[in-house]
Design a protein around this motif. Structure first.
Motif, PDB file in Angstrom:
ATOM      1  N   VAL A  25       0.861  -1.185   0.000  1.00 55.02           N
ATOM      2  CA  VAL A  25       0.000   0.000   0.000  1.00 55.02           C
ATOM      3  C   VAL A  25       0.892   1.228   0.000  1.00 55.02           C
ATOM      4  O   VAL A  25       1.870   1.296   0.746  1.00 55.02           O
ATOM      5  CB  VAL A  25      -0.933   0.023   1.242  1.00 55.02           C
ATOM      6  CG1 VAL A  25      -1.699   1.334   1.319  1.00 55.02           C
ATOM      7  CG2 VAL A  25      -1.903  -1.137   1.206  1.00 55.02           C
ATOM      8  N   TRP A  26       0.570   2.198  -0.857  1.00 57.66           N
ATOM      9  CA  TRP A  26       1.337   3.438  -0.920  1.00 57.66           C
ATOM     10  C   TRP A  26       0.411   4.604  -1.224  1.00 57.66           C
ATOM     11  O   TRP A  26      -0.694   4.419  -1.707  1.00 57.66           O
ATOM     12  CB  TRP A  26       2.458   3.344  -1.955  1.00 57.66           C
ATOM     13  CG  TRP A  26       1.977   3.226  -3.369  1.00 57.66           C
ATOM     14  CD1 TRP A  26       1.827   4.239  -4.260  1.00 57.66           C
ATOM     15  CD2 TRP A  26       1.586   2.033  -4.072  1.00 57.66           C
ATOM     16  NE1 TRP A  26       1.372   3.755  -5.459  1.00 57.66           N
ATOM     17  CE2 TRP A  26       1.212   2.407  -5.375  1.00 57.66           C
ATOM     18  CE3 TRP A  26       1.516   0.693  -3.709  1.00 57.66           C
ATOM     19  CZ2 TRP A  26       0.769   1.483  -6.313  1.00 57.66           C
ATOM     20  CZ3 TRP A  26       1.082  -0.214  -4.655  1.00 57.66           C
ATOM     21  CH2 TRP A  26       0.712   0.185  -5.932  1.00 57.66           C
ATOM     22  N   GLY A  27       0.901   5.806  -0.921  1.00 59.56           N
ATOM     23  CA  GLY A  27       0.125   7.010  -1.188  1.00 59.56           C
ATOM     24  C   GLY A  27       0.411   7.525  -2.580  1.00 59.56           C
ATOM     25  O   GLY A  27       1.526   7.414  -3.086  1.00 59.56           O
ATOM     26  N   LEU A  28      -0.597   8.104  -3.200  1.00 63.76           N
ATOM     27  CA  LEU A  28      -0.472   8.657  -4.542  1.00 63.76           C
ATOM     28  C   LEU A  28      -1.135  10.029  -4.510  1.00 63.76           C
ATOM     29  O   LEU A  28      -2.342  10.127  -4.326  1.00 63.76           O
ATOM     30  CB  LEU A  28      -1.181   7.729  -5.520  1.00 63.76           C
ATOM     31  CG  LEU A  28      -0.875   7.848  -7.005  1.00 63.76           C
ATOM     32  CD1 LEU A  28       0.598   7.565  -7.255  1.00 63.76           C
ATOM     33  CD2 LEU A  28      -1.711   6.866  -7.783  1.00 63.76           C
ATOM     34  N   ALA A  29      -0.326  11.092  -4.629  1.00 65.04           N
ATOM     35  CA  ALA A  29      -0.874  12.438  -4.497  1.00 65.04           C
ATOM     36  C   ALA A  29      -0.295  13.363  -5.558  1.00 65.04           C
ATOM     37  O   ALA A  29       0.918  13.500  -5.667  1.00 65.04           O
ATOM     38  CB  ALA A  29      -0.551  12.994  -3.118  1.00 65.04           C
TER      39      ALA A  29
END
Length: 62
Positions: A25-29
């Motif tokens: 799981v990773w953040g994408l911004a």
């Protein structure tokens, strides 16, 4: 990073809704905007990997 353990309800590529534990799981911004969290899942039926949105409170792992 710790291992992912909590299952998430996602729609698989064949259209079925299943509870799966993400591999990562990773953040994408985008720059200057609120981001989303993306998880990497493996379809149990076909073995193919796909990405899906996970809740914002899910910890980054993998």
């Amino acid at each position: 990073m710790a291992a992912c353990t909590k299952p998430v309800r996602v729609k698989t590529p064949d259209g079925a809704e299943k509870e799966l534990v993400p591999k990562k799981v990773w953040g994408l911004a985008p720059k200057g905007r609120k981001g989303v969290k993306i998880g990497l899942f493996q379809d149990p039926a076909t073995g193919k990997y796909f990405r899906g949105k996970v809740p914002d409170d899910y910890p980054e792992c993998g």
